[in-house]
Design a protein around this motif. Structure first.
Motif, PDB file in Angstrom:
ATOM      1  N   ARG A 175       0.873  -1.176   0.000  1.00  0.00           N
ATOM      2  CA  ARG A 175       0.000   0.000   0.000  1.00  0.00           C
ATOM      3  C   ARG A 175       0.909   1.224   0.000  1.00  0.00           C
ATOM      4  NH1 ARG A 175      -2.375  -3.838  -0.814  1.00  0.00           N
ATOM      5  NH2 ARG A 175      -4.026  -4.860   0.365  1.00  0.00           N
ATOM      6  N   ASP A 176       0.595   2.191  -0.835  1.00  0.00           N
ATOM      7  CA  ASP A 176       1.461   3.355  -0.941  1.00  0.00           C
ATOM      8  C   ASP A 176       0.624   4.623  -1.068  1.00  0.00           C
ATOM      9  OD1 ASP A 176       4.346   4.450  -1.894  1.00  0.00           O
ATOM     10  OD2 ASP A 176       2.792   5.345  -3.131  1.00  0.00           O
ATOM     11  N   GLY A 177       1.005   5.647  -0.334  1.00  0.00           N
ATOM     12  CA  GLY A 177       0.352   6.954  -0.438  1.00  0.00           C
ATOM     13  C   GLY A 177       1.404   8.012  -0.696  1.00  0.00           C
ATOM     14  N   ASN A 178       1.145   8.863  -1.682  1.00  0.00           N
ATOM     15  CA  ASN A 178       2.136   9.860  -2.072  1.00  0.00           C
ATOM     16  C   ASN A 178       1.462  11.220  -2.220  1.00  0.00           C
ATOM     17  OD1 ASN A 178       3.591  10.867  -5.114  1.00  0.00           O
ATOM     18  ND2 ASN A 178       4.674  10.872  -3.177  1.00  0.00           N
ATOM     19  N   PHE A 179       2.134  12.264  -1.741  1.00  0.00           N
ATOM     20  CA  PHE A 179       1.584  13.613  -1.849  1.00  0.00           C
ATOM     21  C   PHE A 179       2.708  14.581  -2.176  1.00  0.00           C
ATOM     22  CE2 PHE A 179       0.333  17.710  -0.011  1.00  0.00           C
ATOM     23  CZ  PHE A 179      -0.899  17.891  -0.648  1.00  0.00           C
ATOM     24  N   GLU A 180       2.440  15.467  -3.133  1.00  0.00           N
ATOM     25  CA  GLU A 180       3.431  16.492  -3.494  1.00  0.00           C
ATOM     26  C   GLU A 180       2.737  17.834  -3.563  1.00  0.00           C
ATOM     27  OE1 GLU A 180       5.493  15.644  -7.146  1.00  0.00           O
ATOM     28  OE2 GLU A 180       6.371  13.805  -6.353  1.00  0.00           O
ATOM     29  N   ILE A 181       3.415  18.847  -3.083  1.00  0.00           N
ATOM     30  CA  ILE A 181       2.872  20.205  -3.186  1.00  0.00           C
ATOM     31  C   ILE A 181       3.965  21.130  -3.710  1.00  0.00           C
ATOM     32  CG2 ILE A 181       3.328  20.677  -0.717  1.00  0.00           C
ATOM     33  CD1 ILE A 181       0.772  22.510  -0.867  1.00  0.00           C
ATOM     34  N   THR A 182       3.571  21.980  -4.634  1.00  0.00           N
ATOM     35  CA  THR A 182       4.509  22.957  -5.203  1.00  0.00           C
ATOM     36  C   THR A 182       3.955  24.337  -4.876  1.00  0.00           C
ATOM     37  OG1 THR A 182       4.910  21.365  -6.972  1.00  0.00           O
ATOM     38  CG2 THR A 182       5.734  23.584  -7.337  1.00  0.00           C
ATOM     39  N   PRO A 183       4.289  24.881  -3.697  1.00  0.00           N
ATOM     40  CA  PRO A 183       3.716  26.171  -3.295  1.00  0.00           C
ATOM     41  C   PRO A 183       4.252  27.338  -4.117  1.00  0.00           C
ATOM     42  CG  PRO A 183       5.316  25.429  -1.671  1.00  0.00           C
ATOM     43  CD  PRO A 183       5.189  24.330  -2.671  1.00  0.00           C
ATOM     44  N   LEU A 184       5.479  27.204  -4.556  1.00  0.00           N
ATOM     45  CA  LEU A 184       6.089  28.193  -5.436  1.00  0.00           C
ATOM     46  C   LEU A 184       6.555  27.459  -6.683  1.00  0.00           C
ATOM     47  CD1 LEU A 184       8.327  29.959  -2.753  1.00  0.00           C
ATOM     48  CD2 LEU A 184       6.186  30.837  -3.706  1.00  0.00           C
ATOM     49  N   LYS A 185       6.696  28.193  -7.770  1.00  0.00           N
ATOM     50  CA  LYS A 185       7.039  27.542  -9.030  1.00  0.00           C
ATOM     51  C   LYS A 185       8.319  26.703  -8.917  1.00  0.00           C
ATOM     52  CE  LYS A 185       8.338  28.605 -13.720  1.00  0.00           C
ATOM     53  NZ  LYS A 185       8.867  29.646 -14.590  1.00  0.00           N
ATOM     54  N   ASN A 186       9.249  27.187  -8.117  1.00  0.00           N
ATOM     55  CA  ASN A 186      10.559  26.532  -8.073  1.00  0.00           C
ATOM     56  C   ASN A 186      10.780  25.677  -6.836  1.00  0.00           C
ATOM     57  OD1 ASN A 186      11.167  27.862 -10.444  1.00  0.00           O
ATOM     58  ND2 ASN A 186      11.937  29.653  -9.348  1.00  0.00           N
ATOM     59  N   LEU A 187       9.740  25.471  -6.072  1.00  0.00           N
ATOM     60  CA  LEU A 187       9.919  24.735  -4.815  1.00  0.00           C
ATOM     61  C   LEU A 187       8.866  23.641  -4.701  1.00  0.00           C
ATOM     62  CD1 LEU A 187      11.399  24.664  -2.028  1.00  0.00           C
ATOM     63  CD2 LEU A 187       9.605  26.198  -1.200  1.00  0.00           C
ATOM     64  N   MET A 188       9.312  22.451  -4.400  1.00  0.00           N
ATOM     65  CA  MET A 188       8.378  21.327  -4.281  1.00  0.00           C
ATOM     66  C   MET A 188       8.710  20.515  -3.029  1.00  0.00           C
ATOM     67  SD  MET A 188       8.139  17.792  -4.746  1.00  0.00           S
ATOM     68  CE  MET A 188       9.428  17.283  -5.855  1.00  0.00           C
ATOM     69  N   PHE A 189       7.664  20.132  -2.304  1.00  0.00           N
ATOM     70  CA  PHE A 189       7.824  19.232  -1.165  1.00  0.00           C
ATOM     71  C   PHE A 189       6.993  17.982  -1.428  1.00  0.00           C
ATOM     72  CE2 PHE A 189       8.426  23.465   0.719  1.00  0.00           C
ATOM     73  CZ  PHE A 189       9.649  23.283   1.335  1.00  0.00           C
TER      74      PHE A 189
END
Lengths: 552, 163
Positions: A175-189
């Motif tokens: 089971r796998d859960g993945n989340f990505e957020i790019t709050p600024l164009k050049n920054l991703m968490f």
């Protein structure tokens, strides 16, 4: 499951009949392969024949895709014989809603693969594909300063067959859960979490060890002007149930870290990579590839070393130990003009710790780890099995007709034997690959590849350094025909086939741009074959091969 | 399972829609993190999309030879779209390679190979498809040999309606 797929197909066809605007398309990708000859292992020569036909079909109806692979591999080249439907899936892909749903077989990679990277390589008989469900969703909020989010969940079964021992299997429910957020164009968490329950077969091919593993991972990337930075850290926890092989349950912790920093502008690109994999730090007597607490087969992080295209250099690659390896790589590409490109690559890797045998009885081994404060850096100490390489390449488009590439590679590999240090092996390779290409006319081209390699192996101390040469001469007519003659020579006395010379020829002809026929015959030298740090030894082959690759 | 095979093959061949390759729209991120959508590029003109990787020598040769074609016809609406297939091992080196070569055509990442699979990509690279403005796949190229750029330029000119 069969009924479910039949039902899905019927639903698809029904929707195709009733829908007003239908976009129905189908495609087929087929590969036919046949080989017949002799193969050598270290003991004997034996007949080798394979016959494989792999057809991948896709039927697309609007946003739905139904795909399947029908395979006849009897006998198969590598792996277990198979006849029937190997893979099948149903996919729904709505670009407007940014939803992707897939039921059935799939492969996937999350970030750089520290916790989830499943893939297939038929040449290695390696397949960690998942049979299950995957749902992915992404959305962009705002127009002026958009914030992008991406989420994915997947679950399913992995039936992994050990590519080095086809009788040994490992099965996992993942089971796998993945989340990505790019709050600024050049920054991703990003964050990823994998939970798996598995059954790992032991070396005896009988005892099954049940395990539970959890792998959380966090990663981020930052792009600022000419600089790109990526960082990922993964933690691993595995607990095993007691059985006859492991009478006490084990709970093992590990972790891995990968980072890259690159700087690039017109004419120059510099990339620095760093890896620190400690997924299963154990003493030498426990370094067993069937150990249930090892890195999971659904993990596959970056190797952090250069991937070579030279035949001789790629024949003896460093086999990365993802359970215990620290290393770094620097890659510089410098192109002062559109005709000239230079590439310098420096790589280094080693184990983290040295282990000493503290047993005084002489009857057993009692390992004690020697800690070192700078274990986050690779070391050149023999006891840490260091590997390093230097690669320098220059390629030059002299004229519209003439192209040349010259490289120099120096590699050092130390395979340290803790139990008997005198049996340790040190291998030094120096290689000079040269490639020349000359266009006789706008359609006809001649290509010459000449590679020379000098090898010093301390375990071959009674003999002089080994010399290997590889020469390939190709004649091609654009766009459909290539004729190649390959010759190879080696003074290596330990070659399994006992041969010193290998000669082979191959013809590749494009019947149409998407139908390619290849025929080859002769003797082929064996060697290590690697994909993504997964390596197997391919034995020397003497015979004939035929393949027909078609896309309809 | 035979029924499934029969049903699928029956559907496949009786549908009467069999085509060599199928168009499929996608959005991928470029080297700067911007979204690049195929259908938007096609609004300007034909697109030659090529699947490539940094470890693939013929792919690099194709880029070297197709780049002048892109520079020559980009103002007429032609786009050369390089779709990167590097895996986790080498994806960090993609931007530095492209920037060092001073290439200006769009380069996008397809690390999980979903677009490659949608276009029936297998193991061979480079794998290039020329797509016309009307979303029809005009030609397909598997592999690259010196001299292929001549044919590619002829196809691009034909797609642009240049004689």
């Amino acid at each position: 499951m069969k009924k479910l797929y039949i039902l899905i197909c019927l639903l698809l066809i029904s929707s195709a009949v009733w829908a007003q605007k239908l976009d129905v398309k189908a495609s087929l990708n087929n590969v036919f392969r046949y080989g017949n000859g002799k193969e050598n292992n270290t003991i004997s020569e034996y007949s080798k024949e394979y016959l494989e036909n792999i057809g991948d079909a896709r039927l697309k109806i609007n946003d739905f895709v139904f795909g399947m692979r029908y395979e006849i591999s009897d006998p198969i080249e590598y792996g277990n014989n198979f006849k029937g439907i190997r893979k099948r899936y149903l996919e729904y892909n709505n670009l407007n809603e940014n939803i992707n749903l897939r039921i059935g077989d799939f492969w996937d990679i999350v970030s750089r693969g520290l916790t989830m990277n499943v893939f297939e390589d038929r040449g290695l008989a390696y397949d960690t594909g998942i049979d299950g469900l995957r749902v992915a969703y992404k959305k962009t909020f705002g127009d002026k300063k958009p914030v992008k989010v991406k989420a994915q969940i997947l679950g399913g079964d992995i039936n992994y067959t050990d590519f080095l021992n086809l009788q040994r299997t490992e099965t996992y429910k993942v089971r796998d859960g993945n989340f990505e957020i790019t709050p600024l164009k050049n920054l991703m968490f990003g964050g990823n979490y994998v939970y798996a329950k598995g059954s790992v077969m032991g070396n005896d091919l009988k005892t099954i060890t049940n395990i539970t593993s959890e792998l959380p991972e966090g990663y981020m990337s930052l792009n600022y002007k000419d600089i790109n930075f990526f960082y990922s850290y993964a933690h691993k926890r595995v607990s095993t149930e007691a059985n006859t092989l492991y009478p006490k349950s084990i709970t093992a912790f590990g972790n891995g870290m990968y980072s890259s920093l690159s700087y690039s502008k017109s004419g120059l690109g510099v990339t620095l990579e760093y890896k620190n994999y400690r997924f299963d730090l154990v003493s030498p007597d426990q370094r067993d590839r069937t150990r249930p607490t090892k890195m999971m087969p659904f993990q596959n992080p970056p190797t952090g070393l250069k991937e070579h295209t030279s035949t001789l250099i790629s024949r003896n690659p460093h086999v990365v130990d993802f359970n215990d390896e620290v290393g770094s790589q620097l890659d510089i590409v410098f192109a002062p003009s559109d005709k000239l490109t230079m590439n310098l690559n420096l790589g280094m890797a080693s184990r983290h710790y040295e282990y000493l045998n503290t047993d005084t009885t002489g009857w057993q081994y009692k390992w004690e780890r020697v800690n070192r404060y700078n274990n986050f850096l690779p070391s050149l100490r023999d006891q840490l099995s260091p590997f390093w390489e230097v690669y320098y390449e220059v390629e030059y488009y002299a004229t519209d007709k003439l192209y040349g590439k010259v490289a120099f590679s120096k590699q050092s590999e130390n395979i340290y034997n803790e139990e008997n240090p005198l049996a340790s092996e040190k291998i030094f390779n120096s290689t000079v690959p040269v490639e020349l290409r000359y266009s006789l006319t706008k359609d006809y081209t001649l290509k010459l590849i000449f590679e020379n390699q000098w090898t010093h192996n301390t375990s071959h101390s009674l003999t002089d350094d080994d010399v290997s040469q590889f020469i390939a001469l190709s004649f091609s007519k654009s766009p459909d025909l290539t004729l190649t003659l390959n010759t190879e020579f080696s003074t290596d006395e330990d070659e399994p086939s006992g041969k010193k010379n290998w000669v082979s020829g191959d013809v590749s002809y494009k019947i149409t741009p998407t139908n390619i026929l290849s025929v080859s015959g002769g003797t082929e030298k064996g060697g290590l074959k690697c994909t993504n740090g997964i390596c197997r030894y391919v034995y020397p082959f003497n015979g004939f091969r035929l393949s027909l690759s078609s896309k309809f | 399972m035979k029924k499934v095979v029969f049903l699928f093959v029956f559907t496949l061949f009786l549908s009467g829609f069999l085509k060599s390759q199928t168009y499929s729209d996608f959005t991928l991120q470029d080297l700067e993190g911007n979204d690049v959508t195929l259908s938007k590029l096609l609004e300007k003109g034909p697109v030659l999309m090529s699947f490539w990787a940094t470890w693939c020598s013929p792919c690099k040769e194709e880029m070297k030879k197709v780049n002048p074609i892109y520079e020559k016809y980009k103002d007429s609406g032609f786009t050369y779209l390089a779709i990167n297939q590097d895996n986790q091992k080498s994806v960090s080196k993609v931007k530095s390679y492209i920037d060092a070569q001073s290439y200006k055509f769009p380069v996008v990442f397809d690390t999980d190979k979903r677009v490659f699979e949608a276009y029936s990509g297998k193991d061979e690279m480079p794998y290039a498809l020329l797509i016309g403005k009307n979303k029809e796949i005009l030609s397909v190229h598997t592999g690259f040999k010196t001299g292929d750029e001549v044919k590619i330029e002829e196809e691009v000119k034909a797609a642009l309606g240049i004689k």
